[in-house]
Scaffold this motif. Structure first.
Motif, PDB file in Angstrom:
ATOM      1  N   SER A  27      63.557  88.249  12.861  1.00 58.86           N
ATOM      2  CA  SER A  27      63.626  89.478  13.993  1.00 58.86           C
ATOM      3  C   SER A  27      62.223  90.084  13.879  1.00 58.86           C
ATOM      4  N   ALA A  28      61.471  90.159  12.889  1.00 62.01           N
ATOM      5  CA  ALA A  28      60.328  90.980  13.087  1.00 62.01           C
ATOM      6  C   ALA A  28      59.054  90.380  14.023  1.00 62.01           C
ATOM      7  N   ASN A  29      59.180  88.989  14.031  1.00 68.64           N
ATOM      8  CA  ASN A  29      58.459  88.227  14.794  1.00 68.64           C
ATOM      9  C   ASN A  29      59.227  87.821  16.308  1.00 68.64           C
ATOM     10  N   ILE A  30      60.397  87.488  16.071  1.00 69.10           N
ATOM     11  CA  ILE A  30      60.857  86.595  17.274  1.00 69.10           C
ATOM     12  C   ILE A  30      61.513  88.105  18.378  1.00 69.10           C
ATOM     13  N   PHE A  31      62.301  88.970  17.644  1.00 63.82           N
ATOM     14  CA  PHE A  31      62.584  90.060  18.843  1.00 63.82           C
ATOM     15  C   PHE A  31      61.670  90.590  19.709  1.00 63.82           C
ATOM     16  N   ASP A  37      61.440  94.134  26.498  1.00 62.46           N
ATOM     17  CA  ASP A  37      61.800  95.214  27.174  1.00 62.46           C
ATOM     18  C   ASP A  37      62.362  96.332  26.342  1.00 62.46           C
ATOM     19  N   ILE A  38      62.912  95.559  25.114  1.00 66.81           N
ATOM     20  CA  ILE A  38      63.535  96.572  24.161  1.00 66.81           C
ATOM     21  C   ILE A  38      62.864  96.884  23.110  1.00 66.81           C
ATOM     22  N   TYR A  39      62.241  95.981  22.400  1.00 65.62           N
ATOM     23  CA  TYR A  39      61.343  96.105  21.375  1.00 65.62           C
ATOM     24  C   TYR A  39      59.771  96.275  21.502  1.00 65.62           C
ATOM     25  N   LYS A  40      58.930  97.274  20.989  1.00 63.94           N
ATOM     26  CA  LYS A  40      57.615  97.410  21.184  1.00 63.94           C
ATOM     27  C   LYS A  40      57.068  96.346  19.739  1.00 63.94           C
ATOM     28  N   ALA A  41      57.783  96.737  18.531  1.00 64.61           N
ATOM     29  CA  ALA A  41      57.146  96.103  17.326  1.00 64.61           C
ATOM     30  C   ALA A  41      58.452  96.067  16.293  1.00 64.61           C
ATOM     31  N   ILE A  42      58.460  95.317  15.391  1.00 62.75           N
ATOM     32  CA  ILE A  42      59.263  95.536  14.238  1.00 62.75           C
ATOM     33  C   ILE A  42      58.270  95.225  13.060  1.00 62.75           C
ATOM     34  N   VAL A  58      61.757  99.582  13.135  1.00 59.51           N
ATOM     35  CA  VAL A  58      61.864  99.118  14.374  1.00 59.51           C
ATOM     36  C   VAL A  58      61.395 100.111  15.450  1.00 59.51           C
ATOM     37  N   HIS A  59      60.341  99.717  16.430  1.00 56.14           N
ATOM     38  CA  HIS A  59      59.665 100.460  17.480  1.00 56.14           C
ATOM     39  C   HIS A  59      60.269  99.985  18.808  1.00 56.14           C
ATOM     40  N   PHE A  60      60.824 100.928  19.353  1.00 59.53           N
ATOM     41  CA  PHE A  60      61.395 100.401  20.671  1.00 59.53           C
ATOM     42  C   PHE A  60      60.630 101.037  21.832  1.00 59.53           C
ATOM     43  N   THR A  61      60.703 100.305  23.044  1.00 60.09           N
ATOM     44  CA  THR A  61      60.076 100.625  24.195  1.00 60.09           C
ATOM     45  C   THR A  61      60.525 102.096  24.861  1.00 60.09           C
ATOM     46  N   GLU A  62      59.955 102.444  25.843  1.00 57.20           N
ATOM     47  CA  GLU A  62      59.993 103.792  26.217  1.00 57.20           C
ATOM     48  C   GLU A  62      61.471 103.954  27.010  1.00 57.20           C
ATOM     49  N   GLY A  63      61.897 102.762  27.281  1.00 63.18           N
ATOM     50  CA  GLY A  63      63.419 103.198  28.133  1.00 63.18           C
ATOM     51  C   GLY A  63      64.397 102.982  27.053  1.00 63.18           C
ATOM     52  N   SER A  64      64.292 103.440  25.913  1.00 66.44           N
ATOM     53  CA  SER A  64      65.455 102.981  25.021  1.00 66.44           C
ATOM     54  C   SER A  64      66.163 104.444  24.660  1.00 66.44           C
ATOM     55  N   LEU A 137      73.469  97.531  24.051  1.00 66.44           N
ATOM     56  CA  LEU A 137      72.056  96.905  23.806  1.00 66.44           C
ATOM     57  C   LEU A 137      71.880  95.565  22.839  1.00 66.44           C
ATOM     58  N   VAL A 138      72.597  95.435  22.002  1.00 70.93           N
ATOM     59  CA  VAL A 138      72.846  94.442  21.221  1.00 70.93           C
ATOM     60  C   VAL A 138      73.332  93.099  21.642  1.00 70.93           C
ATOM     61  N   ALA A 139      74.369  93.540  22.407  1.00 69.58           N
ATOM     62  CA  ALA A 139      74.842  92.196  23.366  1.00 69.58           C
ATOM     63  C   ALA A 139      73.735  91.414  24.254  1.00 69.58           C
ATOM     64  N   LYS A 140      73.096  92.502  24.779  1.00 72.28           N
ATOM     65  CA  LYS A 140      71.841  92.186  25.688  1.00 72.28           C
ATOM     66  C   LYS A 140      70.629  91.519  25.027  1.00 72.28           C
ATOM     67  N   ASN A 141      70.509  91.944  24.012  1.00 71.07           N
ATOM     68  CA  ASN A 141      69.178  91.468  22.867  1.00 71.07           C
ATOM     69  C   ASN A 141      69.692  90.033  22.534  1.00 71.07           C
TER      70      ASN A 141
END
Length: 152
Positions: A27-31, A37-42, A58-64, A137-141
């Motif tokens: 997940s750290a690489n793939i997500f 649109d969800i993750y900046k970085a893990i 887990v660093h989320f984007t601004e829209g979280s 969010l998990v379902a979208k992810n």
């Protein structure tokens, strides 16, 4: 509404269970690639990010929705069942939840897989809404990861 609860989701994906499971473990690489649109970085801050005891930030984007950062610890990895469980240990969600534990299991299902997500939580107060937004969010992810894997 109760301060403690459980919530689950089942998401059907087209990717086979082995490939989807590998993406969950990586997940750290793939997500961040599949769900930019969800993750900046893990960021893996302890361990290898794939085994019990590993800690990820887990660093989320601004829209979280007010959650920019969550620190989580992996508590279980079962390769045979393709299941991982983790617990929130710090971050923005601690203002909403005293505890938040989740698990993901990838089950072969015909042409693709069934991805089961489950969480147990304790809200910080009665006024805090439940984690339905997290479930959505998990379902979208998972759908975005599936799309990413199918294009790879």
């Amino acid at each position: 509404m109760a301060k403690t609860g459980k919530l689950n989701a089942e998401i059907k994906v087209k990717s086979d269970a082995d490939n989807f499971w590998k993406a969950i473990l990586d997940s750290a690489n793939i997500f961040p690639k599949a769900c930019s649109d969800i993750y900046k970085a893990i960021e893996v801050v302890e361990g290898n990010g794939r085994s019990v005891g590993s800690v990820r930030v887990v660093h989320f984007t601004e829209g979280s929705a007010g959650v920019k950062l969550v620190k989580e610890k992996i508590e279980e990895v079962d390769e045979a069942k393709k299941k991982v469980a983790y617990r929130m240990i710090d971050g923005d969600m601690t203002q909403y939840f005293k505890s938040f534990k989740s698990s993901v299991e990838v089950i072969p299902d015909g042409e693709g897989s069934l991805v089961k997500w489950f969480c147990e939580f304790e809200k910080a107060s009665e006024e805090v809404p439940g984690p339905e937004m997290t479930r959505d969010l998990v379902a979208k992810n998972f759908k975005q990861i599936d799309d990413f894997l199918l294009k790879a």
